[in-house]
Write a protein that holds these residues in place. Structure first.
Motif, PDB file in Angstrom:
ATOM      1  N   LEU A 142      77.536  52.228 -43.726  1.00 16.52           N
ATOM      2  CA  LEU A 142      77.256  53.624 -43.380  1.00 16.52           C
ATOM      3  C   LEU A 142      75.866  54.036 -43.841  1.00 16.52           C
ATOM      4  N   ALA A 143      75.476  53.655 -45.041  1.00 11.84           N
ATOM      5  CA  ALA A 143      74.150  54.008 -45.557  1.00 11.84           C
ATOM      6  C   ALA A 143      73.049  53.438 -44.679  1.00 11.84           C
ATOM      7  N   ALA A 144      73.232  52.204 -44.215  1.00  6.73           N
ATOM      8  CA  ALA A 144      72.230  51.584 -43.336  1.00  6.73           C
ATOM      9  C   ALA A 144      72.165  52.324 -42.001  1.00  6.73           C
ATOM     10  N   THR A 145      73.317  52.721 -41.480  1.00  5.60           N
ATOM     11  CA  THR A 145      73.355  53.460 -40.214  1.00  5.60           C
ATOM     12  C   THR A 145      72.630  54.789 -40.340  1.00  5.60           C
ATOM     13  N   VAL A 146      72.899  55.511 -41.422  1.00  6.68           N
ATOM     14  CA  VAL A 146      72.273  56.817 -41.631  1.00  6.68           C
ATOM     15  C   VAL A 146      70.762  56.671 -41.804  1.00  6.68           C
ATOM     16  N   LYS A 147      70.339  55.656 -42.522  1.00  6.83           N
ATOM     17  CA  LYS A 147      68.906  55.429 -42.737  1.00  6.83           C
ATOM     18  C   LYS A 147      68.186  55.205 -41.411  1.00  6.83           C
ATOM     19  N   LYS A 148      68.775  54.379 -40.544  1.00 12.90           N
ATOM     20  CA  LYS A 148      68.173  54.116 -39.233  1.00 12.90           C
ATOM     21  C   LYS A 148      68.165  55.380 -38.370  1.00 12.90           C
ATOM     22  N   LEU A 149      69.235  56.158 -38.470  1.00 14.25           N
ATOM     23  CA  LEU A 149      69.322  57.388 -37.694  1.00 14.25           C
ATOM     24  C   LEU A 149      68.259  58.388 -38.135  1.00 14.25           C
ATOM     25  N   ARG A 150      68.074  58.544 -39.434  1.00 12.33           N
ATOM     26  CA  ARG A 150      67.041  59.457 -39.927  1.00 12.33           C
ATOM     27  C   ARG A 150      65.663  58.996 -39.449  1.00 12.33           C
ATOM     28  N   ALA A 151      65.428  57.696 -39.479  1.00 14.90           N
ATOM     29  CA  ALA A 151      64.140  57.159 -39.030  1.00 14.90           C
ATOM     30  C   ALA A 151      63.926  57.423 -37.548  1.00 14.90           C
ATOM     31  N   ALA A 152      64.990  57.273 -36.744  1.00  8.42           N
ATOM     32  CA  ALA A 152      64.888  57.530 -35.310  1.00  8.42           C
ATOM     33  C   ALA A 152      64.582  58.995 -35.041  1.00  8.42           C
ATOM     34  N   THR A 153      65.125  59.874 -35.862  1.00 10.85           N
ATOM     35  CA  THR A 153      64.874  61.306 -35.710  1.00 10.85           C
ATOM     36  C   THR A 153      63.416  61.634 -36.014  1.00 10.85           C
ATOM     37  N   VAL A 154      62.902  61.070 -37.102  1.00 14.52           N
ATOM     38  CA  VAL A 154      61.499  61.287 -37.481  1.00 14.52           C
ATOM     39  C   VAL A 154      60.561  60.719 -36.413  1.00 14.52           C
ATOM     40  N   ALA A 155      60.924  59.570 -35.847  1.00 15.40           N
ATOM     41  CA  ALA A 155      60.096  58.940 -34.810  1.00 15.40           C
ATOM     42  C   ALA A 155      59.953  59.832 -33.579  1.00 15.40           C
ATOM     43  N   GLU A 156      60.899  60.745 -33.380  1.00 21.04           N
ATOM     44  CA  GLU A 156      60.839  61.675 -32.255  1.00 21.04           C
ATOM     45  C   GLU A 156      60.154  62.984 -32.621  1.00 21.04           C
ATOM     46  N   GLY A 157      59.527  63.010 -33.814  1.00 21.19           N
ATOM     47  CA  GLY A 157      58.795  64.196 -34.232  1.00 21.19           C
ATOM     48  C   GLY A 157      59.656  65.295 -34.817  1.00 21.19           C
ATOM     49  N   ARG A 158      60.881  64.957 -35.191  1.00 23.52           N
ATOM     50  CA  ARG A 158      61.784  65.934 -35.767  1.00 23.52           C
ATOM     51  C   ARG A 158      61.942  65.689 -37.265  1.00 23.52           C
ATOM     52  N   SER A 159      62.398  66.690 -37.990  1.00 18.88           N
ATOM     53  CA  SER A 159      62.660  66.536 -39.409  1.00 18.88           C
ATOM     54  C   SER A 159      63.825  65.574 -39.629  1.00 18.88           C
TER      55      SER A 159
END
Length: 332
Positions: A142-159
């Motif tokens: 779960l921690a790895a999934t959340v980390k990747k998700l946060r990174a994907a969000t930042v990559a789209e210019g979002r917080s």
């Protein structure tokens, strides 16, 4: 066009309380039942979903200006036609020419939920999702999934915190640890090994009927849900699952973790999951209805409230405002 109308109508009727869980589909049987010859490939489904979202935004966000509805009794003008704009979409997968039938609802666009955790799914969530459902059997996965998700969000210019992540969890709560364990033992009496593997087969597109309980779960890539097999294989290389272990794991409550114990013990565990995985909350499954949820409400919630980590009243306003304490409108 029809889906946009339905959701706008529901948002009007519910005073802005509507959310939409965006699912691209994965079952071949569902595709055939819907008129297709076979399920579309995994990555292509997300390409279709991207264009579908583009069209939804045009209808919900771009068709009507915020002040298009005048409701002027003196002049007899209800809508200013200059502030209502037709949609003319000619895409690869969808074609539409017309005007969104509903005037803007409180939220315009419903709160956007999503659950895909494959690379394509996470990129999609990074662009569109406000809330994400995550289902992982261990904190490591779960921690790895959340980390990747946060990174994907930042990559789209979002917080990184602009998406709320809810981890799937099954809670069996008792007045004591022993009482909770007794409940679990009772539930397991009615659990079906074959049923659990049938469910797993549907998620993964892999037929487990011919497997022995001691067989190791192997990673296979096909057009079903990628994360369904990933979470028990490549997501945590240090954990090897057998067919029997997976069946037992999902037989009570599904693919998420199972926490059993007194309210104090379960509260401790929930806090640890949030601290160690960076999730924002939980998407609760149940073992039996309504008993599982009734125990959570009556036994667990008061403990969480005493610790100051669970609300004691609802935030006023729309669903988006309740979740994020912010503007009622979509922010991206």
């Amino acid at each position: 066009y029809l889906f946009a109308r339905r959701m706008s109508t529901l948002d009007h009727l519910s005073r802005g309380r509507v959310g939409w869980n965006i699912v691209t589909g994965y079952l071949n049987s569902a595709a055939k039942a819907s008129g297709a010859k076979a399920q579309t490939g995994h990555d292509t489904r997300y390409e279709i979903a991207e264009e579908y979202m583009e069209l939804m935004y045009k209808l919900w966000e771009g068709c009507w200006e915020e002040d298009a509805v005048e409701r002027n009794v003196e002049t007899g003008v209800y809508i200013n036609p200059a502030k209502v704009h037709a949609v003319d979409h000619d895409g690869q997968y969808f074609q539409l020419k017309g005007i969104h039938l509903s005037e803007p609802s409180l939220q315009r666009t419903p709160v956007l939920y999503q659950a895909g955790a494959s690379p394509k799914g996470q990129a999609f969530a990074g662009r569109h999702a406000e809330c994400v459902f995550a289902s992982s059997p261990t904190k490591t996965v779960l921690a790895a999934t959340v980390k990747k998700l946060r990174a994907a969000t930042v990559a789209e210019g979002r917080s990184r915190d602009s998406v709320a992540v809810f981890g799937m969890m099954t809670l069996i709560v008792g007045r004591t640890d022993a009482e909770a364990e007794e409940k679990l033992a009772e539930y397991k009496r009615y659990a079906s090994y074959e049923g659990a593997l049938t469910l797993m087969s549907g998620w993964t597109g892999i037929d487990f009927a011919s497997c022995d309980p001691g067989d190791t779960i192997k990673h296979i890539r096909n057009d079903s849900m990628h994360t369904a097999i990933d979470r028990f294989t490549i997501s945590d290389p240090n954990r090897v699952w057998t067919v029997g272990e997976v069946a037992e794991h999902i037989a009570v409550g599904g693919s998420g973790p199972l926490i059993v114990g007194s309210a104090q013990r379960v509260a401790d565990e929930l806090q640890q999951w949030i601290e160690e995985t960076d999730i924002d909350g939980f998407n609760l499954a149940y073992a039996v209805a309504p008993d599982t949820i009734k125990d959570i409400v009556e036994l667990l919630v008061p403990v969480l409230q005493e610790r100051g980590i669970y609300k004691t009243e609802y935030t006023p306003g729309t669903l988006r405002e309740k979740l994020f304490n912010q503007n009622r409108l979509l922010q991206h």
